[in-house]
Design an enzyme around this catalytic site. Structure first.
Site, PDB file in Angstrom:
ATOM      1  NE  ARG A 223      -4.226  -1.628   0.172  1.00 24.88           N
ATOM      2  CZ  ARG A 223      -5.356  -1.742   0.902  1.00 24.88           C
ATOM      3  NH1 ARG A 223      -5.668  -1.056   1.718  1.00 24.88           N
ATOM      4  NH2 ARG A 223      -5.947  -2.675   0.467  1.00 24.88           N
TER       5      ARG A 223
ATOM      6  NE  ARG B 116      -7.334   4.660   2.354  1.00 21.51           N
ATOM      7  CZ  ARG B 116      -7.760   3.696   3.030  1.00 21.51           C
ATOM      8  NH1 ARG B 116      -9.154   3.888   3.296  1.00 21.51           N
ATOM      9  NH2 ARG B 116      -7.356   2.434   3.236  1.00 21.51           N
TER      10      ARG B 116
ATOM     11  CE1 TYR C   8     -12.778  -7.958   1.625  1.00 23.55           C
ATOM     12  CE2 TYR C   8     -11.190  -9.759   0.726  1.00 23.55           C
ATOM     13  CZ  TYR C   8     -11.722  -8.582   1.833  1.00 23.55           C
ATOM     14  OH  TYR C   8     -10.702  -8.097   2.673  1.00 23.55           O
TER      15      TYR C   8
ATOM     16  CG  ASP D 172      -8.910  -3.424  -4.489  1.00 25.00           C
ATOM     17  OD1 ASP D 172      -8.493  -2.838  -3.554  1.00 25.00           O
ATOM     18  OD2 ASP D 172      -9.816  -4.460  -4.125  1.00 25.00           O
TER      19      ASP D 172
ATOM     20  NE  ARG E  27      -9.795   8.879  -1.975  1.00 27.60           N
ATOM     21  CZ  ARG E  27     -10.077   8.374  -0.706  1.00 27.60           C
ATOM     22  NH1 ARG E  27     -10.004   7.334  -0.489  1.00 27.60           N
ATOM     23  NH2 ARG E  27     -10.248   9.473   0.004  1.00 27.60           N
TER      24      ARG E  27
HETATM   25  O1  CP3 Z   1      -0.457  -2.142  -2.180  1.00 23.04           O
HETATM   26  C1  CP3 Z   1      -0.390  -1.185  -3.213  1.00 23.04           C
HETATM   27  O2  CP3 Z   1      -0.159   0.107  -3.112  1.00 23.04           O
HETATM   28  C2  CP3 Z   1      -1.136  -1.763  -4.460  1.00 23.04           C
HETATM   29  C3  CP3 Z   1      -2.489  -1.344  -4.508  1.00 23.04           C
HETATM   30  C4  CP3 Z   1      -3.277  -2.267  -3.807  1.00 23.04           C
HETATM   31  C5  CP3 Z   1      -4.609  -1.848  -3.292  1.00 23.04           C
HETATM   32  N1  CP3 Z   1      -5.178  -3.000  -2.742  1.00 23.04           N
HETATM   33  C6  CP3 Z   1      -5.221  -0.295  -3.228  1.00 23.04           C
HETATM   34  C7  CP3 Z   1      -6.129  -0.326  -2.198  1.00 23.04           C
HETATM   35  C8  CP3 Z   1      -3.225  -3.550  -3.679  1.00 23.04           C
HETATM   36  C9  CP3 Z   1      -2.143  -4.650  -3.683  1.00 23.04           C
HETATM   37  C10 CP3 Z   1      -4.673  -3.927  -2.828  1.00 23.04           C
HETATM   38  C11 CP3 Z   1      -4.763  -5.367  -2.461  1.00 23.04           C
HETATM   39  C12 CP3 Z   1      -6.048  -5.604  -1.515  1.00 23.04           C
HETATM   40  N2  CP3 Z   1      -7.223  -5.150  -2.031  1.00 23.04           N
HETATM   41  C13 CP3 Z   1      -5.897  -6.808  -0.872  1.00 23.04           C
HETATM   42  C14 CP3 Z   1      -5.242  -7.726  -0.412  1.00 23.04           C
HETATM   43  C15 CP3 Z   1      -4.257  -7.135   0.651  1.00 23.04           C
HETATM   44  C16 CP3 Z   1      -4.568  -6.696   1.925  1.00 23.04           C
HETATM   45  O3  CP3 Z   1      -4.720  -5.474   2.420  1.00 23.04           O
HETATM   46  O4  CP3 Z   1      -4.965  -7.620   2.821  1.00 23.04           O
HETATM   47  C17 CP3 Z   1      -7.394  -6.698  -0.234  1.00 23.04           C
HETATM   48  C18 CP3 Z   1      -8.243  -7.757   0.790  1.00 23.04           C
HETATM   49  C19 CP3 Z   1      -8.132  -5.750  -1.090  1.00 23.04           C
HETATM   50  C20 CP3 Z   1      -9.811  -5.513  -0.819  1.00 23.04           C
HETATM   51  C21 CP3 Z   1      -9.870  -3.925  -0.360  1.00 23.04           C
HETATM   52  N3  CP3 Z   1      -9.600  -2.839  -1.039  1.00 23.04           N
HETATM   53  C22 CP3 Z   1     -10.399  -3.524   0.923  1.00 23.04           C
HETATM   54  C23 CP3 Z   1     -11.146  -4.540   2.057  1.00 23.04           C
HETATM   55  C24 CP3 Z   1     -10.283  -2.220   0.872  1.00 23.04           C
HETATM   56  C25 CP3 Z   1     -10.941  -1.253   1.892  1.00 23.04           C
HETATM   57  C26 CP3 Z   1      -9.945  -1.178   3.047  1.00 23.04           C
HETATM   58  C27 CP3 Z   1      -8.970  -0.030   3.150  1.00 23.04           C
HETATM   59  O5  CP3 Z   1      -7.729  -0.059   3.108  1.00 23.04           O
HETATM   60  O6  CP3 Z   1      -9.750   0.971   2.575  1.00 23.04           O
HETATM   61  C28 CP3 Z   1      -9.789  -1.745  -0.276  1.00 23.04           C
HETATM   62  C29 CP3 Z   1      -9.469  -0.399  -0.549  1.00 23.04           C
HETATM   63  C30 CP3 Z   1      -8.234   0.138  -1.116  1.00 23.04           C
HETATM   64  N4  CP3 Z   1      -7.351  -0.616  -2.017  1.00 23.04           N
HETATM   65  C31 CP3 Z   1      -7.411   1.461  -1.004  1.00 23.04           C
HETATM   66  C32 CP3 Z   1      -6.334   1.335  -1.616  1.00 23.04           C
HETATM   67  C33 CP3 Z   1      -5.213   2.030  -1.896  1.00 23.04           C
HETATM   68  C34 CP3 Z   1      -8.140   2.551  -0.127  1.00 23.04           C
HETATM   69  C35 CP3 Z   1      -9.143   3.179  -0.890  1.00 23.04           C
HETATM   70  C36 CP3 Z   1      -9.174   4.455  -0.799  1.00 23.04           C
HETATM   71  O7  CP3 Z   1      -8.288   5.197  -1.422  1.00 23.04           O
HETATM   72  O8  CP3 Z   1     -10.002   5.005  -0.255  1.00 23.04           O
END
Ligand code: CP3
Length: 347
Positions: A25, A29, A152, A75, A38
């Site tokens: 990540r 944010r 999910y 994602d 964003r």
């Molecule tokens: O690592 C990186 O920077 C690459 C991008 C990336 C994102 N999600 C961007 C993201 C990667 C590799 C993921 C993987 C992901 N997504 C996983 C596996 C890794 C982990 O964290 O366990 C999972 C389970 C998801 C599903 C997901 N996406 C959830 C549960 C959420 C909400 C929780 C949260 O952190 O807000 C997301 C949103 C998400 N994916 C964000 C980002 C930058 C935040 C969204 C925003 O900007 O509001």
């Protein structure tokens, strides 16, 4: 030369004086510039599907920090959407999807090779990045592992204990197995297309692997990962693969050998000393600083970072967090982590 990149050398099994570093990540944010882009995109999904803006946010952390890798901004839930699931994000809560809880729901999904049109903006982001990254930076593509993505799709949202997925796997195994097989085959298609577009490494995120145990772990975490890696190695023999069976505990032991993964990513529930003795003996490992140190910083961060670098110093290692950096993290702590890794290694 790809082989000169530090991440590629570690993934090939080389023990480096200083471990390469990137951060799960790393675009996110905790960076004000991420939030601004964003907002420009409108929302998170619009950002994922806008190749110019997704390229921009992927590059943002590299302008601040000297990371050895960039990870594609996307994602793991885009793949279910490409298979026909509805997907949206509720601000402050997380993802929501239409649910798959019956044979009729499953029958509405598309096939593995139908995903490419929907995902073509993601492949464009990869192509942009392949052309723009500094020569020393490795481009990592990724997907969710089938079990985690299925949790999910079945619940329609994140769950603390993955109970809806466990219920389907026990009560309707034929529907559950069909969903895992579809996700396995679609993931092979998706990652193969990312590699064709220029991803140099791919990573499989099995964030909820820790809720599987015994035979269920072997059947739904290990076996799909093995099938994906075997198929990708047949098509792209030179592309290393990182597997992240998060919170697998003792199931980390032997995971690389059993699946063919070039590297196992470790969460911070296992100690670095234990993982060096039990997991790194089989090859490269990635990890595993607790992401809370990016919030709290200070002496704890420095001491824990040093201990991890030292524990893994006798084998191939990529330094990373044990899970994604959180929105409340302080970017100054990221710099402190990087400086500490490089100072410890050269000491
Ligand atoms: O690592 C990186 O920077 C690459 C991008 C990336 C994102 N999600 C961007 C993201 C990667 C590799 C993921 C993987 C992901 N997504 C996983 C596996 C890794 C982990 O964290 O366990 C999972 C389970 C998801 C599903 C997901 N996406 C959830 C549960 C959420 C909400 C929780 C949260 O952190 O807000 C997301 C949103 C998400 N994916 C964000 C980002 C930058 C935040 C969204 C925003 O900007 O509001």
């Amino acid at each position: 030369m790809a082989e000169q990149k530090k991440i590629m050398r570690a993934l090939a099994g080389e023990t480096l004086d200083t471990p390469p570093i990137w951060m799960m990540r790393q675009a996110g944010r905790y960076l004000p510039e991420y939030k601004a882009t964003r907002a420009q995109a409108g929302d998170f999904l619009s950002l994922c599907y806008n190749p110019d803006l997704a390229t921009e946010v992927t590059l943002q952390p590299l302008r601040r920090f000297d990371f050895d890798a960039a990870i594609l901004f996307a994602d793991i839930l885009l793949l279910p959407q490409a298979l026909g699931a509805d997907l949206w994000f509720v601000t402050g809560e997380g993802p929501r999807l239409s649910t798959v809880t019956s044979a009729a729901d499953f029958a509405k999904l598309k096939g593995p090779s139908d995903v490419h049109e929907h995902l073509s903006p993601i492949y464009q982001t990869v192509r942009n990045l392949a052309g723009e990254l500094p020569k020393t930076t490795t481009l990592i593509g990724f997907a969710g592992a089938p079990w985690t993505v299925a949790t999910y799709m079945i619940a329609g949202q994140g769950t603390p204990d993955q109970a809806p997925a466990h219920k389907l796997r026990i009560e309707q195994p034929e529907v559950f197995d069909a969903l895992i097989e579809l996700l396995t085959d679609a993931t092979i298609e998706y990652l193969s297309a990312q590699i064709d577009a220029g991803a140099e490494v791919v990573k499989l995120f099995d964030s909820w692997a820790g809720s599987l145990s015994g035979d269920a772990f072997n059947k739904y975490a290990l076996a799909p990962t093995t099938k994906i890696i075997t198929a990708l190695k047949a098509r792209h023999p030179n592309t290393p693969i990182i597997a992240f069976p998060r919170e697998a505990g003792d199931n980390y032991i032997g995971f690389a050998k059993a699946t063919g993964a070039d590297c196992v990513a470790l969460d911070n529930s296992v100690s670095a000393d234990w993982a060096a003795a039990n997991v790194q003996v089989d090859g490269c490992v990635q990890g595993n600083l607790a992401s809370r140190h990016m919030v709290t910083g200070g002496k704890d961060l420095v001491e824990e970072t040093r201990a991890i670098v030292k524990a893994f110093s006798k084998g191939p290692h990529i330094f990373n967090l044990g899970h994604g950096i959180t929105p409340d993290a302080n970017p100054d702590n990221v710099q402190l982590m990087i400086d500490t890794v490089r100072e410890t290694a050269s000491a």
